[in-house]
Write a protein that holds these residues in place. Sequence first.
Motif, PDB file in Angstrom:
ATOM      1  N   GLU A 142     134.999  24.681  49.678  1.00 35.61           N
ATOM      2  CA  GLU A 142     133.291  25.293  49.783  1.00 35.61           C
ATOM      3  C   GLU A 142     133.174  24.252  50.479  1.00 35.61           C
ATOM      4  OE1 GLU A 142     131.257  26.073  47.053  1.00 35.61           O
ATOM      5  OE2 GLU A 142     133.514  26.592  46.280  1.00 35.61           O
ATOM      6  N   PRO A 143     131.834  24.264  50.860  1.00 36.27           N
ATOM      7  CA  PRO A 143     130.667  23.920  52.388  1.00 36.27           C
ATOM      8  C   PRO A 143     130.791  22.662  51.776  1.00 36.27           C
ATOM      9  CG  PRO A 143     129.664  25.059  50.954  1.00 36.27           C
ATOM     10  CD  PRO A 143     130.412  25.505  50.348  1.00 36.27           C
ATOM     11  N   LEU A 169     139.858  28.187  55.658  1.00 32.86           N
ATOM     12  CA  LEU A 169     138.315  27.752  55.078  1.00 32.86           C
ATOM     13  C   LEU A 169     138.240  28.661  54.475  1.00 32.86           C
ATOM     14  CD1 LEU A 169     137.574  29.288  59.050  1.00 32.86           C
ATOM     15  CD2 LEU A 169     137.077  26.818  58.482  1.00 32.86           C
ATOM     16  N   VAL A 182     132.595  32.160  53.794  1.00 37.83           N
ATOM     17  CA  VAL A 182     132.541  31.005  53.584  1.00 37.83           C
ATOM     18  C   VAL A 182     130.844  30.403  53.181  1.00 37.83           C
ATOM     19  CG1 VAL A 182     134.587  30.486  54.493  1.00 37.83           C
ATOM     20  CG2 VAL A 182     132.403  30.135  55.728  1.00 37.83           C
ATOM     21  N   LYS A 183     130.174  30.788  53.203  1.00 41.82           N
ATOM     22  CA  LYS A 183     128.580  30.781  52.713  1.00 41.82           C
ATOM     23  C   LYS A 183     128.415  29.897  53.230  1.00 41.82           C
ATOM     24  CE  LYS A 183     129.086  33.268  48.303  1.00 41.82           C
ATOM     25  NZ  LYS A 183     130.827  33.930  48.320  1.00 41.82           N
ATOM     26  N   CYS A 184     128.566  29.426  54.056  1.00 41.02           N
ATOM     27  CA  CYS A 184     128.003  28.001  54.948  1.00 41.02           C
ATOM     28  C   CYS A 184     126.809  28.347  55.537  1.00 41.02           C
ATOM     29  CB  CYS A 184     129.289  28.341  56.221  1.00 41.02           C
ATOM     30  SG  CYS A 184     129.099  28.602  56.909  1.00 41.02           S
ATOM     31  N   HIS A 185     126.202  28.803  55.212  1.00 42.70           N
ATOM     32  CA  HIS A 185     124.676  29.303  55.948  1.00 42.70           C
ATOM     33  C   HIS A 185     124.560  28.830  57.572  1.00 42.70           C
ATOM     34  CE1 HIS A 185     122.894  25.681  56.097  1.00 42.70           C
ATOM     35  NE2 HIS A 185     123.507  25.379  54.268  1.00 42.70           N
ATOM     36  N   LEU A 186     125.219  28.835  58.297  1.00 45.30           N
ATOM     37  CA  LEU A 186     125.019  28.703  59.588  1.00 45.30           C
ATOM     38  C   LEU A 186     124.423  30.238  60.101  1.00 45.30           C
ATOM     39  CD1 LEU A 186     128.512  26.595  60.705  1.00 45.30           C
ATOM     40  CD2 LEU A 186     126.307  25.617  59.994  1.00 45.30           C
ATOM     41  N   CYS A 202     129.849  31.609  63.641  1.00 41.63           N
ATOM     42  CA  CYS A 202     130.394  32.087  61.920  1.00 41.63           C
ATOM     43  C   CYS A 202     131.518  31.358  61.958  1.00 41.63           C
ATOM     44  CB  CYS A 202     130.378  33.038  61.988  1.00 41.63           C
ATOM     45  SG  CYS A 202     131.485  33.885  60.467  1.00 41.63           S
TER      46      CYS A 202
END
Lengths: 432, 191
Positions: A431-432, A427, A254-258, A412
């Motif tokens: 968009e994040p 999810l 989901v490209k959240c960079h967490l 994640c």
Amino acid sequence: MKRWLLFILGAVGPAAAWAAENFPPPEFTSGYRFPPMNVPQPRAAVFAYLDMAVLVAALALASYFALRLRSRRHLFWLTLFSLGYFGFYRRGCVCPVGAVQNVAMALGIPGYTLPFVVGFFFLVPLLFALFVGRAYCAGVCPLGAAQEMVLLRPLRAPAWLEQPLSLVPFFYLGLGVLLAYLGSGFLICRYDPFVAFFRLGGTTGIVIFGVALLGLGTVIGRPYCRYLCPYGALLRLVAPLSKWRVRITPSDCVKCHLCADACPYGAIKPPTPEEDPVRRREGKTRLGLLLLALPVMMALGAGLGWRVSGSLARVEPTVSLADRVWLEQQGLALGTTAASQAFYKQGGAYEELYARAAGIRERFGPGTAALGGWVGLVLGVRLIGLSLRRRRLEYEADPGACLACGRCYEACPVEHARVEGLPVEDLVGAEP
Amino acid sequence: MDDLSNKFNKKTRREFLRDSLRAAGLLALSGAVGGVLSQGQGETVWQIDPEKCTQCGKCATECVLSPSAVKCVHQYALCGYCDFCFGFYKDQRPDDTTGAENQRCPTGALQRSFVEEPYYQYVVNEPLCIGCAICVRGCQAYGNGSLYLQVRHDRCLNCNECRIAAACPAQAFVRVPAAKPYILKTKKAYG
């Protein structure tokens, strides 16, 4: 009778230095027998096989926990076990990090033979890395485990610092291998920062070094592993070939960079943006230039290495002894060192010592040149790597740098959804 | 696990390259280490060559163990069984009694007992010995050299690089086959 003999000898002094039978062994009349001489044998070979079995089992478990179970908790307990077994119980010896030098020495010194256990410890983590990445770092290495335990509040090292520091292990590997190959001692073992803890004793310098690294390790993730460990450098070369590797999201990212935020080792690379044709052309030109520069850098390094070989040769005990003895003989150095004293006491075969030292010096010339060439190669390849563009669609763990600690799984959100059996569709796409 | 491997079902060029490189790496690594191993005769341990040892005292201080894994051993067959043992008595001593002030050994590990006139037996009490080589120096300099240092393998951790070996000024530490872990003096060589 022996009393006056003692006085005569006392007057002659230690002239009778090399022990002959000054006093013939007596012939006893009372039926006296020599007490038996007790010669305790080394640790039985069966224990060496136990160590090897534990190594393989721990590697297999680490791979399973990291890639299949995707469980940081399991990895943590395995790390703790390895710290106890390979660290405090086996006192840090033998380990693959040091075994690199045994292999190099076996290649360079004809009289030295590589013990089977040591060869096994060197080889097996590398073979695992060919298939599952750095499983050894993830949960088996006691040095890594010691640092993993103290990492409390990870800070990210800036890229301008991270890039050059991450090259140091390759240089350290080259130097350690060279010195072992030439039979001048095991540098990597000598400057092992944590073995003093495992053995509960060490020289002041090493203890300070170890404590400092652990202190630094509370904020910088595993500094020894990332910026010094020479075996880590080898694994870094091998792990990108691995068949199975850490994949952060179980389905779509989901490209959240967490995950990238959670990784204390800076091993997670973000998805690449769309390519700009102008920058792409520039990159191609730079890549061409760097490819041309690579042999030049290697040649420069080799030349520089050749020039400093004389200074480096002085770390070899025989060479430094020969230098010292020569200076003392010429009256250029006052007094004696412990080594020169020992040399005189052994009978002082000057010519033989000088010849031996000259022979070792000769081997250092090409050796240091090769080391210089290696440094040039590492620098050049890194520069080329920096100008290569690789397309990434999602956050990916760089297999060379990833220590498979499992933190990214915990971070994640998609993984959380998977573990808890929730639908991930909500999810994905958000968009994040 | 299916959803994880879906993406990689089809072999890309990169993956083919990686597979080939992996196979090459597998062969090269195993071949290299196997080749090196096949030359070997197996395990080694550290030992002191008594011919080279100069009794500098570093064995007592450099070992990672405390007390050191190096101890004084006694080759009884070489011993003169002297009443006035050079390993036992100090050169300069208040008197000739067996009091501690007259002994070389700082820990009283060299223990003396009467055998028969005029001979005395000297035994190293190993738990007390710290491997300082002070007695060895006396015995070597004036006597038969029946006392000398050896690494005791019931204590030695067999570190990959022995710290005493790195510090030894006489380069007397050598790796010996684990099957023959001691370098014992013999009567023939020293007679």
